[in-house]
Design a protein around this motif. Structure first.
Motif, PDB file in Angstrom:
ATOM      1  N   SER A  14       1.075  -1.391   0.416  1.00 29.17           N
ATOM      2  CA  SER A  14      -0.026   0.444  -0.197  1.00 29.17           C
ATOM      3  C   SER A  14       0.722   1.665   0.202  1.00 29.17           C
ATOM      4  O   SER A  14      -0.049   2.494  -0.085  1.00 29.17           O
ATOM      5  CB  SER A  14      -0.929   0.131   1.159  1.00 29.17           C
ATOM      6  OG  SER A  14      -1.785  -1.065   1.387  1.00 29.17           O
ATOM      7  N   ILE A  15       2.667   1.297   0.467  1.00 26.52           N
ATOM      8  CA  ILE A  15       2.841   2.209   0.243  1.00 26.52           C
ATOM      9  C   ILE A  15       3.916   1.948  -0.599  1.00 26.52           C
ATOM     10  O   ILE A  15       4.577   0.160  -0.394  1.00 26.52           O
ATOM     11  CB  ILE A  15       3.702   2.900   1.600  1.00 26.52           C
ATOM     12  CG1 ILE A  15       4.354   1.459   2.053  1.00 26.52           C
ATOM     13  CG2 ILE A  15       2.384   3.060   2.507  1.00 26.52           C
ATOM     14  CD1 ILE A  15       4.871   2.248   4.022  1.00 26.52           C
ATOM     15  N   THR A  16       4.956   3.144  -0.766  1.00 27.07           N
ATOM     16  CA  THR A  16       5.964   2.494  -2.400  1.00 27.07           C
ATOM     17  C   THR A  16       7.442   2.724  -0.897  1.00 27.07           C
ATOM     18  O   THR A  16       7.302   2.745   0.114  1.00 27.07           O
ATOM     19  CB  THR A  16       6.207   3.689  -2.542  1.00 27.07           C
ATOM     20  OG1 THR A  16       6.025   5.035  -2.183  1.00 27.07           O
ATOM     21  CG2 THR A  16       5.239   3.920  -3.906  1.00 27.07           C
ATOM     22  N   ASP A  17       7.948   2.047  -1.699  1.00 26.39           N
ATOM     23  CA  ASP A  17       9.282   1.960  -1.171  1.00 26.39           C
ATOM     24  C   ASP A  17      10.426   3.295  -0.694  1.00 26.39           C
ATOM     25  O   ASP A  17      10.681   3.005   0.365  1.00 26.39           O
ATOM     26  CB  ASP A  17      10.714   1.255  -1.165  1.00 26.39           C
ATOM     27  CG  ASP A  17      11.303   1.415  -2.845  1.00 26.39           C
ATOM     28  OD1 ASP A  17      10.330   2.783  -3.627  1.00 26.39           O
ATOM     29  OD2 ASP A  17      12.168   1.576  -3.595  1.00 26.39           O
ATOM     30  N   GLU A  18       9.700   4.552  -1.521  1.00 29.31           N
ATOM     31  CA  GLU A  18      10.093   5.468  -1.365  1.00 29.31           C
ATOM     32  C   GLU A  18       9.540   6.432  -0.480  1.00 29.31           C
ATOM     33  O   GLU A  18      10.183   6.699   1.121  1.00 29.31           O
ATOM     34  CB  GLU A  18      10.375   6.519  -2.032  1.00 29.31           C
ATOM     35  CG  GLU A  18      10.934   6.282  -3.584  1.00 29.31           C
ATOM     36  CD  GLU A  18       9.922   5.160  -4.354  1.00 29.31           C
ATOM     37  OE1 GLU A  18       9.490   4.462  -3.917  1.00 29.31           O
ATOM     38  OE2 GLU A  18      10.640   5.232  -5.624  1.00 29.31           O
ATOM     39  N   LYS A  19       8.222   5.707   0.371  1.00 29.18           N
ATOM     40  CA  LYS A  19       7.726   6.345   1.656  1.00 29.18           C
ATOM     41  C   LYS A  19       7.926   6.001   2.636  1.00 29.18           C
ATOM     42  O   LYS A  19       8.520   6.087   3.903  1.00 29.18           O
ATOM     43  CB  LYS A  19       5.978   6.223   1.153  1.00 29.18           C
ATOM     44  CG  LYS A  19       4.987   6.626   2.864  1.00 29.18           C
ATOM     45  CD  LYS A  19       5.139   7.397   2.715  1.00 29.18           C
ATOM     46  CE  LYS A  19       4.005   8.282   4.253  1.00 29.18           C
ATOM     47  NZ  LYS A  19       4.112   9.717   4.367  1.00 29.18           N
ATOM     48  N   ALA A  20       7.680   3.972   2.659  1.00 23.17           N
ATOM     49  CA  ALA A  20       9.018   3.439   3.998  1.00 23.17           C
ATOM     50  C   ALA A  20      10.240   4.121   4.096  1.00 23.17           C
ATOM     51  O   ALA A  20      10.446   4.307   5.805  1.00 23.17           O
ATOM     52  CB  ALA A  20       9.093   1.918   3.312  1.00 23.17           C
ATOM     53  N   VAL A  21      11.490   5.072   3.290  1.00 21.52           N
ATOM     54  CA  VAL A  21      12.567   5.625   3.756  1.00 21.52           C
ATOM     55  C   VAL A  21      11.831   7.060   3.931  1.00 21.52           C
ATOM     56  O   VAL A  21      12.330   7.148   4.894  1.00 21.52           O
ATOM     57  CB  VAL A  21      13.362   5.466   2.029  1.00 21.52           C
ATOM     58  CG1 VAL A  21      14.067   7.215   2.692  1.00 21.52           C
ATOM     59  CG2 VAL A  21      14.090   5.047   1.588  1.00 21.52           C
ATOM     60  N   GLU A  22      10.608   7.508   3.842  1.00 20.99           N
ATOM     61  CA  GLU A  22      10.797   9.288   4.831  1.00 20.99           C
ATOM     62  C   GLU A  22      10.240   8.539   6.279  1.00 20.99           C
ATOM     63  O   GLU A  22      10.086   9.204   7.127  1.00 20.99           O
ATOM     64  CB  GLU A  22       9.523   9.243   3.619  1.00 20.99           C
ATOM     65  CG  GLU A  22       9.663  10.036   2.668  1.00 20.99           C
ATOM     66  CD  GLU A  22       8.107  10.767   1.610  1.00 20.99           C
ATOM     67  OE1 GLU A  22       7.121  10.654   2.510  1.00 20.99           O
ATOM     68  OE2 GLU A  22       8.227  10.626   0.619  1.00 20.99           O
TER      69      GLU A  22
END
Length: 99
Positions: A14-22
């Motif tokens: 549901s979330i991208t890896d970019e969002k996970a890094v944020e």
């Protein structure tokens, strides 16, 4: 967890890896022992979708992110790791060991 229960977990994050890094950077910024300066220097080495079991034996689809920040030497062979639930964004495990 049984195979039937695992089969019910959505395999599309549901979330991208970019969002996970944020999420990772925000978490680090809010830890007084780490802080915003180190959080802003995060360099991602890899990000992979994996299955991660929590302390209650529940299985999560998670982003496993290996990273370094300004406190690591360039030739450091043991980066930090974090596992973030790929659906909720919950921090499942934060492995950030520094000497």
């Amino acid at each position: 967890m049984s195979e039937e229960e695992i089969a019910l977990i959505d395999t599309e994050p549901s979330i991208t890896d970019e969002k996970a890094v944020e999420i990772l950077k925000e978490y680090m910024s809010n830890k007084p022992s780490i802080g915003e300066e180190k959080a802003n220097s995060v360099k991602v080495i890899s990000s992979n979708l994996v299955w991660k079991e929590d302390e209650e034996d529940k299985i999560h689809l998670a982003w496993w992110i290996r990273f370094m920040d300004s406190s690591f030497a360039r030739d450091d062979t043991y980066p930090a790791s974090v596992w973030i639930d790929a659906h909720s964004g919950e921090m499942l495990l934060f492995d950030y060991s520094r000497d």
